[in-house]
Design an enzyme around this catalytic site. Structure first.
Site, short mmCIF file in Angstrom:
data_model
loop_
_atom_site.label_atom_id
_atom_site.label_comp_id
_atom_site.label_asym_id
_atom_site.label_seq_id
_atom_site.Cartn_x
_atom_site.Cartn_y
_atom_site.Cartn_z
N LYS A 138 0.84 -1.21 0.00
CA LYS A 138 0.00 0.00 0.00
C LYS A 138 0.87 1.26 0.00
O LYS A 138 0.56 2.23 -0.69
CB LYS A 138 -0.92 0.00 1.23
N HIS A 275 -10.10 -31.79 -31.84
CA HIS A 275 -10.93 -30.61 -31.58
C HIS A 275 -11.93 -30.86 -30.44
O HIS A 275 -13.13 -30.60 -30.56
CB HIS A 275 -11.66 -30.17 -32.85
#
Length: 513
Positions: A138, A275
């Site tokens: 922070k 696929h």
């Protein structure tokens, strides 16, 4: 540039920490440390100040409380451009920190142990560590935070040149918040699983990057492969790549689909995937027999496909697979001679999975949508013959039952609308992803050719009309397995009776989109 004059070091993973502290000490940095980290640095002869010396308060509650103190967090959170903050620090004799080096208790490593107790897991939830990391991140405008040993060298180089630049501090602050967020996500998931809440009001997930990928489904899409932070044996992320070029996005997708399918079978089985859909599945007394069946299911589509096997690959099966072009072979293991044979193909990827899990762990599946996500449990539903009903006049023969249950395991993994034709524990026709069910059936029937006579048919969902039954009967199908549940079931039953087809209702559907 922010110079480093005072550092706080408290790490569980001590990789590189001695070298880091030595370099900092050479630069004249004062080092404050805790517990095991302090002990290690002192053993190396480094000057270290204990946290208790700073706070004037001993570590208590078996180390649960040591850094949660104003003399620590005041030195982390003070805004150094504000006169009132600096005045308050001076009044209370608090010094600022310029560098925080913290990594957290090994919670995910702890819960990965097979014999871990709940209490042991709880004790490895870090409190003080995340608090220091978040405070430093922070306040990164004034100090630097390090949570990853891979970043030590870069920060030391900048510190030696006079200080750490704003860009580096911002990058490391973002990384620090990712670090604590991921840590909390693992803790939350562990406790949520313990409570059995499958759809909590908030669901935070975290993954660790396994590798960058060249691109996604197409060259213009960015992609990367991430792994679950908790190891999952028998998964693709835990597989060892023995040979071949780097996996692509589509390779990984198809290989994971193949793995999901092969886990359905206990007898020697082989699944070929193209696929995301199976193009051939075979089961046999030996792996070689199973592969031959899978290959003969669709010798055209298997070209350039992914093959998964549920037994160690032997030489005979390896010789069969070597004769065709495959992208990936994944199996629990490979015999040394089989590896020697298959590695003669330069680009063929060989993935060693290790022992396949006896029981499949239920996992939540995440599908992103615009503005949100869909989450569901994985489809692991299996059926037993006893749970099925037969609404037709003719009952399936024992041989038909075996084929029907085999086909049902396969159709579960085919994109909807899905139809699977099977015969001799081998798929002979697969219709996938069609907009209507009779269309999927026609594709499967056309693919099967003359083999369709005497075969069985599996459908992932019920028949809304009798047309699929009629198409199957005309082709020579002898038995059908489907969920049932349509308001027009009776029409399909009557059609099956008219053609002498045995039909089984599973009372379970397997939509797959």
């Amino acid at each position: 540039m922010k110079p480093i004059r005072r550092a706080l070091i408290s790490v569980s993973d001590k990789t590189g920490v001695v070298d880091l502290a030595q370099r900092l000490s050479q630069l004249g940095v004062e080092i404050v440390s805790t517990g095991g980290t302090r002990k290690k640095l002192l053993e190396e002869g480094l000057p270290v100040i204990g946290v208790s010396e700073v706070t004037g308060f001993p570590e208590i509650l078996d180390g649960r409380v040591k850094t949660l103190h104003p003399r620590i967090h005041g030195g982390l959170l003070a805004v150094r451009d504000r006169e009132d903050h600096i005045r308050q620090l001076k009044e209370r004799n608090i010094d600022c920190f310029d560098l925080v080096v913290v990594n957290l208790y090994p919670f995910q490593q702890t819960i990965a142990k097979p014999d871990v107790s709940f209490q042991e897991a709880i004790e490895n939830i870090d409190i003080g560590g995340p608090s220091m990391v978040r405070a430093a991140a922070k306040n990164h405008q004034y100090l630097t935070v390090l949570v990853d040993p891979n970043d030590y060298a870069h920060v030391l180089d900048e510190a030696a040149r006079g200080g750490v630049c704003q860009e580096t501090r911002e990058r490391l602050a973002a990384k620090a918040f990712r670090h604590t967020a991921a840590y909390d996500a693992v803790v939350a998931e562990y406790l949520t699983e313990k409570t059995g809440d499958t759809c909590p009001e908030k669901w935070t997930v975290t993954y660790e990057k396994q590798q960058e990928l060249r691109y996604g489904e197409n060259p213009h899409q960015d992609a990367a492969f991430y792994r679950d932070p908790v190891s999952r044996p028998g998964s693709l992320v835990a597989a060892e790549q023995l040979h071949g070029k780097e996996l692509s996005y589509n390779n990984i997708n198809d290989a994971d689909a193949a793995l999901g399918m092969i886990l359905e079978f206990e007898q020697p089985a082989v699944v070929a995937v193209k696929h995301m859909n199976p193009c051939g599945v075979g089961m046999g007394h030996t792996l070689s027999e199973a592969f031959q069946k899978a290959y003969e299911s669709d010798p055209v589509s298997i070209f350039g496909g992914i093959v998964a096997l549920n037994r160690t690959v032997d030489v005979k099966t390896a010789k069969q697979m070597k004769e065709i072009f495959l992208e990936i072979i994944l199996a629990p293991d490979f015999e040394p001679e089989a590896i020697q044979l298959l590695t003669e193909k330069k680009n063929l990827r060989l993935l060693k999975l290790g022992q396949l899990p006896e029981e499949r762990t239920a996992r939540l599946r995440l599908q992103s949508v615009r503005g949100g996500a869909l989450v569901q449990s994985e489809d692991q539903k299996s059926i037993e013959r006893e749970a099925c009903t037969v609404p037709t006049d003719r009952q399936p023969t024992e041989e038909e039952w075996e084929q029907l249950l085999f086909a049902w395991k396969v159709v579960k993994h085919v994109k909807s609308n899905a139809i699977v034709l099977a015969k001799g524990l081998q798929t002979i026709g697969i219709g996938a992803g069609q907009m209507n069910r009779v269309g999927a059936a026609r594709i499967a029937i056309e693919q099967a050719g003359e083999k369709v006579k005497g075969s069985v048919l599996a459908s992932d969902a019920f028949f809304p009309k009798q047309d699929t039954v009629e198409a199957a009967a005309k082709a020579g199908v002898k038995a059908i397995i489907q969920p049932g549940g349509s308001i027009r079931d009776q029409e399909s039953i009557e059609a099956a009776n008219r053609f002498g087809i045995a039909m089984v209702f599973t009372h379970t559907r397997h939509f797959k989109h």
